[in-house]
Design a protein around this motif. Structure first.
Motif, PDB file in Angstrom:
ATOM      1  N   ARG A 160       0.810  -1.219   0.000  1.00 56.69           N
ATOM      2  CA  ARG A 160       0.000   0.000   0.000  1.00 56.69           C
ATOM      3  C   ARG A 160       0.841   1.267   0.000  1.00 56.69           C
ATOM      4  O   ARG A 160       0.300   2.367   0.043  1.00 56.69           O
ATOM      5  CB  ARG A 160      -0.926   0.013   1.221  1.00 56.69           C
ATOM      6  CG  ARG A 160      -2.045  -1.013   1.147  1.00 56.69           C
ATOM      7  CD  ARG A 160      -3.047  -0.793   2.260  1.00 56.69           C
ATOM      8  NE  ARG A 160      -3.578   0.560   2.269  1.00 56.69           N
ATOM      9  CZ  ARG A 160      -4.535   0.995   1.452  1.00 56.69           C
ATOM     10  NH1 ARG A 160      -5.043   0.185   0.536  1.00 56.69           N
ATOM     11  NH2 ARG A 160      -4.980   2.237   1.542  1.00 56.69           N
ATOM     12  N   THR A 169      -7.450   6.775  -0.487  1.00 52.88           N
ATOM     13  CA  THR A 169      -8.101   5.710   0.286  1.00 52.88           C
ATOM     14  C   THR A 169      -7.860   5.772   1.785  1.00 52.88           C
ATOM     15  O   THR A 169      -8.560   5.100   2.537  1.00 52.88           O
ATOM     16  CB  THR A 169      -7.636   4.319  -0.198  1.00 52.88           C
ATOM     17  OG1 THR A 169      -6.226   4.164   0.053  1.00 52.88           O
ATOM     18  CG2 THR A 169      -7.906   4.122  -1.680  1.00 52.88           C
ATOM     19  N   ASP A 170      -6.864   6.549   2.234  1.00 51.76           N
ATOM     20  CA  ASP A 170      -6.464   6.494   3.641  1.00 51.76           C
ATOM     21  C   ASP A 170      -6.964   7.722   4.400  1.00 51.76           C
ATOM     22  O   ASP A 170      -6.594   8.866   4.086  1.00 51.76           O
ATOM     23  CB  ASP A 170      -4.936   6.406   3.738  1.00 51.76           C
ATOM     24  CG  ASP A 170      -4.475   6.159   5.166  1.00 51.76           C
ATOM     25  OD1 ASP A 170      -4.789   5.084   5.707  1.00 51.76           O
ATOM     26  OD2 ASP A 170      -3.812   7.043   5.734  1.00 51.76           O
ATOM     27  N   ASP A 214     -10.587  -0.011  -5.280  1.00 49.71           N
ATOM     28  CA  ASP A 214     -10.727   0.574  -3.947  1.00 49.71           C
ATOM     29  C   ASP A 214     -11.619   1.808  -3.923  1.00 49.71           C
ATOM     30  O   ASP A 214     -12.236   2.107  -2.899  1.00 49.71           O
ATOM     31  CB  ASP A 214      -9.347   0.941  -3.390  1.00 49.71           C
ATOM     32  CG  ASP A 214      -8.547  -0.284  -2.973  1.00 49.71           C
ATOM     33  OD1 ASP A 214      -9.007  -1.396  -3.251  1.00 49.71           O
ATOM     34  OD2 ASP A 214      -7.461  -0.130  -2.375  1.00 49.71           O
ATOM     35  N   ARG A 215     -11.680   2.562  -5.027  1.00 51.42           N
ATOM     36  CA  ARG A 215     -12.509   3.758  -5.077  1.00 51.42           C
ATOM     37  C   ARG A 215     -13.365   3.774  -6.343  1.00 51.42           C
ATOM     38  O   ARG A 215     -13.192   4.605  -7.236  1.00 51.42           O
ATOM     39  CB  ARG A 215     -11.637   5.024  -5.015  1.00 51.42           C
ATOM     40  CG  ARG A 215     -11.005   5.312  -3.663  1.00 51.42           C
ATOM     41  CD  ARG A 215     -12.025   5.497  -2.538  1.00 51.42           C
ATOM     42  NE  ARG A 215     -12.979   6.555  -2.800  1.00 51.42           N
ATOM     43  CZ  ARG A 215     -12.839   7.813  -2.395  1.00 51.42           C
ATOM     44  NH1 ARG A 215     -11.754   8.167  -1.722  1.00 51.42           N
ATOM     45  NH2 ARG A 215     -13.771   8.712  -2.637  1.00 51.42           N
TER      46      ARG A 215
END
Length: 280
Positions: A160, A169-170, A214-215
């Protein structure tokens, strides 16, 4: 003699398929639905993801994925790559799965070596957070000032450690940089510029697939074909902890000479709107 050799080869191939199936199953059982963006349910009796969920994420049939875990079928590298992304395998686990399936590492899989002088440049800026980035924006190294201000990359799984992936994403990264969207979009344009020049490079394809997975709500971003170099800008960063008052930093992306195709992202504390990197 030939019959014995053929039998031995067949047995070894069967053992590898069985090992691959067990390896994939173990990783599937470690994942929770929330890890891959799926809603959780209270009626789950089996731990981890269901086989049908992995099959959907990887774009294969449920029956075929079931046979893959049972060691009953062979697979192509392209399909195994899709399964690895669905299971969120890190680089080491992905390489191990490929080896079990009989695939040699691709020439572009190895991480390139970078000039040690680039690392010395990072260390020469004690007050300016800085990152050494690969062509696909993977975080290769960082200085102490960066680890002090941002989440320490050493505590982030290696798979990551990608600047663009972390920005979109974080949550801790987004809290530190409330205005992360324009920075991330500009980084994506920068990435697209490099990706179009190297269509054979796996790093760009893997990152794009990860971003889409992820998005998915940012599908409009990932479908965008615009390109451009990252423009220097001044941003406000909100440090964690007591006080937490915004601080102004000038962000500049410095490109290293080819063939390394690396870049240094440096953040300079500033009280003005002029973003100038410190002198190496």
């Amino acid at each position: 003699m030939a019959t014995t050799t053929a039998t031995t080869t067949t047995t070894a191939a069967s053992a590898l398929r069985s090992g691959l199936g067990g390896f994939l199953r173990a990783h599937r059982e470690r994942l929770a639905p929330g890890d891959v963006g799926l809603p959780g349910t209270a009626r789950r009796r089996a731990k981890g993801l269901r086989r049908e969920e992995v099959a959907v994420l990887a774009g294969v049939s449920v029956a075929w994925y079931t046979w893959l875990e049972q060691g009953r079928v062979d697979t192509s590298r392209q399909v195994l790559d899709a399964v690895a992304r669905a299971l969120r395998l890190d680089d080491a686990s992905h390489r191990h799965a490929l080896a079990l399936a009989g695939f040699a590492p691709a020439p572009g899989d190895a991480r390139p070596a970078y000039d040690p002088e680039l690392l010395a440049v990072l260390d020469s800026w004690p007050d300016s957070p800085a990152l050494l980035l690969g062509p696909a924006l993977d975080i290769l190294s960082w200085n102490r000032a960066y680890a002090k201000l941002w989440p320490d990359p050493a505590a982030i799984p290696e798979a990551r450690r990608n600047l663009l992936l972390l920005l979109v994403t974080d949550a801790p990264h987004q809290r530190l940089l409330p205005g992360w969207e324009p920075v991330a979009m500009d980084l994506y344009r920068h990435l697209r510029t490099r990706a179009d020049r190297h269509p054979e490079a796996d790093g760009f394809r893997h990152l794009t697939a990860r971003l889409r997975a992820d998005r998915p709500d940012l599908a409009g971003w990932w479908a965008c074909r615009s390109v451009g170099d990252f423009a220097p800008r001044t941003v406000e960063i909100v440090p964690e902890g007591v006080g937490g008052s915004p601080r102004a930093y000038g962000i500049t992306l410095l490109l290293a000479p080819r063939p390394q195709d690396a870049a240094i992202l440096v953040q300079t504390p500033t009280q003005t709107h002029t973003a100038k990197p410190p002198a190496p």
